[in-house]
Design a protein around this motif. Structure first.
Motif, PDB file in Angstrom:
ATOM      1  N   SER A 165       1.440  -1.572   0.021  1.00 35.40           N
ATOM      2  CA  SER A 165      -0.059   0.236   0.281  1.00 35.40           C
ATOM      3  C   SER A 165       1.234   0.780  -0.055  1.00 35.40           C
ATOM      4  O   SER A 165       1.845   1.228  -0.095  1.00 35.40           O
ATOM      5  CB  SER A 165      -1.056   0.218   0.945  1.00 35.40           C
ATOM      6  N   GLY A 166       0.377   1.990  -0.029  1.00 32.21           N
ATOM      7  CA  GLY A 166       0.834   3.350  -0.055  1.00 32.21           C
ATOM      8  C   GLY A 166       1.755   3.893  -1.336  1.00 32.21           C
ATOM      9  O   GLY A 166       3.034   4.378  -1.624  1.00 32.21           O
ATOM     10  N   ASN A 167       1.110   3.392  -2.185  1.00 36.25           N
ATOM     11  CA  ASN A 167       2.355   3.395  -3.673  1.00 36.25           C
ATOM     12  C   ASN A 167       1.903   4.590  -4.697  1.00 36.25           C
ATOM     13  O   ASN A 167       2.792   4.954  -5.949  1.00 36.25           O
ATOM     14  CB  ASN A 167       1.956   2.393  -4.273  1.00 36.25           C
ATOM     15  N   GLY A 168       0.383   5.690  -4.203  1.00 33.33           N
ATOM     16  CA  GLY A 168       0.530   6.746  -4.687  1.00 33.33           C
ATOM     17  C   GLY A 168       1.395   7.875  -5.010  1.00 33.33           C
ATOM     18  O   GLY A 168       2.143   8.208  -3.884  1.00 33.33           O
ATOM     19  N   GLY A 169       1.275   8.904  -5.357  1.00 29.71           N
ATOM     20  CA  GLY A 169       1.931  10.021  -5.931  1.00 29.71           C
ATOM     21  C   GLY A 169       1.320  10.956  -5.901  1.00 29.71           C
ATOM     22  O   GLY A 169       0.318  11.222  -6.758  1.00 29.71           O
ATOM     23  N   ALA A 170       2.644  12.357  -6.346  1.00 36.38           N
ATOM     24  CA  ALA A 170       1.912  13.054  -7.349  1.00 36.38           C
ATOM     25  C   ALA A 170       2.821  14.148  -7.496  1.00 36.38           C
ATOM     26  O   ALA A 170       4.229  13.966  -7.643  1.00 36.38           O
ATOM     27  CB  ALA A 170       0.782  13.977  -6.396  1.00 36.38           C
TER      28      ALA A 170
ATOM     29  N   THR B 230      12.120  23.451 -10.842  1.00 36.74           N
ATOM     30  CA  THR B 230      12.268  22.483 -10.875  1.00 36.74           C
ATOM     31  C   THR B 230      10.902  21.349 -10.565  1.00 36.74           C
ATOM     32  O   THR B 230       9.732  22.395  -9.923  1.00 36.74           O
ATOM     33  CB  THR B 230      13.664  22.039  -9.626  1.00 36.74           C
ATOM     34  N   LEU B 231      11.191  20.167 -10.734  1.00 33.82           N
ATOM     35  CA  LEU B 231      10.386  19.743 -10.013  1.00 33.82           C
ATOM     36  C   LEU B 231       9.817  19.284  -8.083  1.00 33.82           C
ATOM     37  O   LEU B 231      10.877  18.279  -8.077  1.00 33.82           O
ATOM     38  CB  LEU B 231       9.896  18.442 -10.759  1.00 33.82           C
ATOM     39  N   LEU B 232       8.655  18.760  -8.388  1.00 36.33           N
ATOM     40  CA  LEU B 232       8.508  18.260  -6.902  1.00 36.33           C
ATOM     41  C   LEU B 232       7.473  16.985  -7.252  1.00 36.33           C
ATOM     42  O   LEU B 232       6.664  17.341  -8.287  1.00 36.33           O
ATOM     43  CB  LEU B 232       7.348  19.161  -5.960  1.00 36.33           C
ATOM     44  N   VAL B 233       8.356  15.988  -5.982  1.00 37.29           N
ATOM     45  CA  VAL B 233       7.915  14.618  -6.137  1.00 37.29           C
ATOM     46  C   VAL B 233       7.261  14.838  -5.205  1.00 37.29           C
ATOM     47  O   VAL B 233       7.878  14.214  -4.244  1.00 37.29           O
ATOM     48  CB  VAL B 233       8.206  13.719  -6.842  1.00 37.29           C
ATOM     49  N   ALA B 234       5.992  14.012  -4.422  1.00 40.15           N
ATOM     50  CA  ALA B 234       4.905  13.968  -3.366  1.00 40.15           C
ATOM     51  C   ALA B 234       5.168  12.083  -3.417  1.00 40.15           C
ATOM     52  O   ALA B 234       5.048  11.658  -4.807  1.00 40.15           O
ATOM     53  CB  ALA B 234       3.712  14.060  -3.207  1.00 40.15           C
TER      54      ALA B 234
ATOM     55  N   GLY C  84       7.967   7.801   1.263  1.00 41.44           N
ATOM     56  CA  GLY C  84       7.412   8.840   2.371  1.00 41.44           C
ATOM     57  C   GLY C  84       8.162  10.888   2.251  1.00 41.44           C
ATOM     58  O   GLY C  84       7.942  10.840   3.509  1.00 41.44           O
ATOM     59  N   LYS C  85       8.261  11.059   0.927  1.00 42.21           N
ATOM     60  CA  LYS C  85       8.610  12.467   1.092  1.00 42.21           C
ATOM     61  C   LYS C  85       8.087  13.462   0.100  1.00 42.21           C
ATOM     62  O   LYS C  85       7.339  13.083  -0.893  1.00 42.21           O
ATOM     63  CB  LYS C  85      10.729  12.123   0.657  1.00 42.21           C
ATOM     64  N   VAL C  86       9.233  14.220  -0.064  1.00 37.55           N
ATOM     65  CA  VAL C  86       8.703  15.535  -0.798  1.00 37.55           C
ATOM     66  C   VAL C  86      10.333  15.261  -1.599  1.00 37.55           C
ATOM     67  O   VAL C  86      11.101  16.086  -0.778  1.00 37.55           O
ATOM     68  CB  VAL C  86       7.982  16.849  -0.241  1.00 37.55           C
ATOM     69  N   LEU C  87      10.029  15.140  -3.129  1.00 38.96           N
ATOM     70  CA  LEU C  87      11.599  15.566  -3.600  1.00 38.96           C
ATOM     71  C   LEU C  87      11.772  16.439  -4.312  1.00 38.96           C
ATOM     72  O   LEU C  87      10.487  16.888  -4.961  1.00 38.96           O
ATOM     73  CB  LEU C  87      11.892  14.159  -4.222  1.00 38.96           C
ATOM     74  N   ARG C  88      12.793  16.778  -4.493  1.00 41.51           N
ATOM     75  CA  ARG C  88      13.463  18.353  -5.801  1.00 41.51           C
ATOM     76  C   ARG C  88      13.646  17.827  -6.386  1.00 41.51           C
ATOM     77  O   ARG C  88      15.512  17.800  -6.072  1.00 41.51           O
ATOM     78  CB  ARG C  88      13.712  19.189  -4.472  1.00 41.51           C
ATOM     79  N   ILE C  89      13.495  17.748  -7.626  1.00 43.10           N
ATOM     80  CA  ILE C  89      14.792  17.284  -9.018  1.00 43.10           C
ATOM     81  C   ILE C  89      14.628  18.131  -9.815  1.00 43.10           C
ATOM     82  O   ILE C  89      13.176  18.679 -10.507  1.00 43.10           O
ATOM     83  CB  ILE C  89      14.597  15.751  -9.690  1.00 43.10           C
TER      84      ILE C  89
ATOM     85  N   GLY D 198      -2.095  15.415  -3.115  1.00 42.68           N
ATOM     86  CA  GLY D 198      -1.737  16.389  -4.220  1.00 42.68           C
ATOM     87  C   GLY D 198      -0.823  17.039  -3.903  1.00 42.68           C
ATOM     88  O   GLY D 198      -0.339  17.359  -2.596  1.00 42.68           O
ATOM     89  N   ILE D 199       0.333  17.841  -4.609  1.00 43.88           N
ATOM     90  CA  ILE D 199       0.606  18.511  -4.345  1.00 43.88           C
ATOM     91  C   ILE D 199       0.977  20.184  -5.019  1.00 43.88           C
ATOM     92  O   ILE D 199       1.039  19.807  -6.182  1.00 43.88           O
ATOM     93  CB  ILE D 199       2.646  18.417  -4.180  1.00 43.88           C
ATOM     94  N   CYS D 200       0.951  21.671  -4.687  1.00 44.07           N
ATOM     95  CA  CYS D 200       0.388  22.239  -5.431  1.00 44.07           C
ATOM     96  C   CYS D 200       1.419  23.636  -4.652  1.00 44.07           C
ATOM     97  O   CYS D 200       1.569  23.869  -3.372  1.00 44.07           O
ATOM     98  CB  CYS D 200      -1.031  22.772  -5.530  1.00 44.07           C
TER      99      CYS D 200
END
Length: 388
Positions: free
Chosen positions: A190-195, A203-207, A223-228, A255-257
């Motif tokens: 479980s817990g595989n969704g992201g945004a 840059t891209l924000l990845v939740a 379980g992170k907010v990534l920035r690439i 979601g991330i905004c």
């Protein structure tokens, strides 16, 4: 036969020539390129798309809410034909992500379980752009789409998807198969969704979800907010420039905004005992900016000056919060679109300021004939309180 004087004949020839010259140089209303402007609601003869605050009452076709059909009232959908002018596309699989194209009237819609990416526009059949191979188990699938920060030049789109091996970010280019950009994000039962989102630094924000690990390592990607950057490399301004990790502490983000003016970044999350909205900052996520103890299923979000709107899946509504300058909230959120379109998922803002929503009624809801749908509507305004 009557003859005109030579001087008059010369004058007439000159006048005809002048009129011909002017006709060749003039610009008439029906000639040449024109910029069609979206009508603002309440302005002009046609007005614009209704606001989310203008909710219909009663049953479909029951405009006054008295339980009886009203002549001329909006009619319910018949098959894949939906008379609601805010509905852009119908008969989709549950919508996992939406990315609005620069023209504002069309968008890319990602179906969570099929991995299909479709270009949709009202009045036109959806066009298949590509298919992302996905594994939709454990809340995964195709759950994120965002245009490249330089889309006008490169026509690139980025996707967040669950595969049989992992969760990953992919690059979608015209006429090319999807290509991995960032791989190895842990996958679990479980817990595989992201945004996905973008920030002011292009840059891209990845939740990322926690992949069923309640305490992933600080250096792990779940379980992170990534920035690439758009090549998949860690952003230089990250806490550790060698790591893509920006913030830690997510469970099942929806979601991330980013507010384009204040540049505040918000992320929704379905935590173990409550649904929450965080204001993102480098390092561990701090206390939630807002909490929903009843767990209505927070999903996609939209941020503008003075307003953050969060789609609710289980709550089948749009929750609207109004942050102060310091990012804090006071007073209960406003609930809009309650049970109007059913379970809401993906949410994003178009370049023309209109709000796009995707429904997920075929996934645990009570779908109508035209579900699932992509919707385009005026968003709630910022500033002072709106109608409750």
């Amino acid at each position: 036969m009557r003859h005109r004087p030579p001087r008059l004949r010369l004058a007439l020839v000159a006048l005809v020539g002048l009129l011909g010259l002017l006709a060749g140089c003039a610009t008439f209303p029906d000639q040449g390129p024109r910029d069609w402007q979206e009508k603002t609601e309440g302005q002009g003869e046609l007005g614009g798309p209704p606001s989310v605050q203008e909710e219909p009452g009663g049953e479909p076709g029951d405009e006054d809410g008295d339980g009886t059909p009203d002549p001329g009232a909006p009619q319910p959908p018949a098959g894949c034909v939906d008379p609601d002018p805010q509905v852009v596309a119908t008969c989709l699989d549950p919508v996992g992500a939406v990315a609005v194209l620069p023209n504002g009237v069309s968008a890319l819609v990602g179906e969570r379980a099929t991995g299909r990416v479709l270009r949709v526009e009202r009045g036109k059949d959806p066009v298949l752009i590509t298919t992302v191979p996905v594994d939709a188990t454990g809340g995964g699938g195709l759950t994120g789409l965002v245009l490249s920060p330089t889309y006008q030049e490169d026509r690139l789109v980025y996707a967040y998807a669950t595969t049989p091996e992992d969760n990953r970010v992919l690059r979608l280019a015209p006429d090319e198969p999807p290509k991995p950009l960032l791989t190895g994000i842990p996958k679990g039962p479980s817990g595989n969704g992201g945004a996905l989102g973008t920030d002011a630094g292009n840059t891209l924000l990845v939740a990322t979800g926690d992949a069923a690990d309640p305490a992933p390592a600080p250096t792990a990607l779940n379980g992170k907010v990534l920035r690439i950057d758009t090549l998949g490399r860690p952003a230089a301004a990250n806490p550790d420039p060698r790591s893509p990790v920006l913030s830690t502490g997510l469970s099942r983000p929806g979601g991330i905004c980013q507010d384009p003016v204040s540049q505040s970044v918000w992320v929704t999350d379905r935590a173990a005992t409550r649904d929450v909205l965080y204001r993102v900052a480098p390092g561990p996520l701090g206390p939630a900016a807002w909490t929903w103890p009843d767990r209505p299923g927070v999903a996609g979000c939209m941020a503008q000056p003075g307003v953050v709107a969060v789609a609710l899946t289980g709550g089948a509504a749009l929750s609207v919060l109004r942050p102060a300058e310091d990012g804090s909230f006071s007073g209960a959120p406003e609930t809009l679109l309650a049970d109007v379109y059913g379970r809401l998922g993906a949410t994003t803002l178009g370049p023309d300021g209109l709000l796009w929503l995707g429904t997920v009624n075929k996934s645990g809801g009570a779908p109508v004939a035209s579900d699932d749908r992509a919707i385009r509507i005026q968003p709630p305004s910022g500033g002072g309180a709106s109608r409750a």
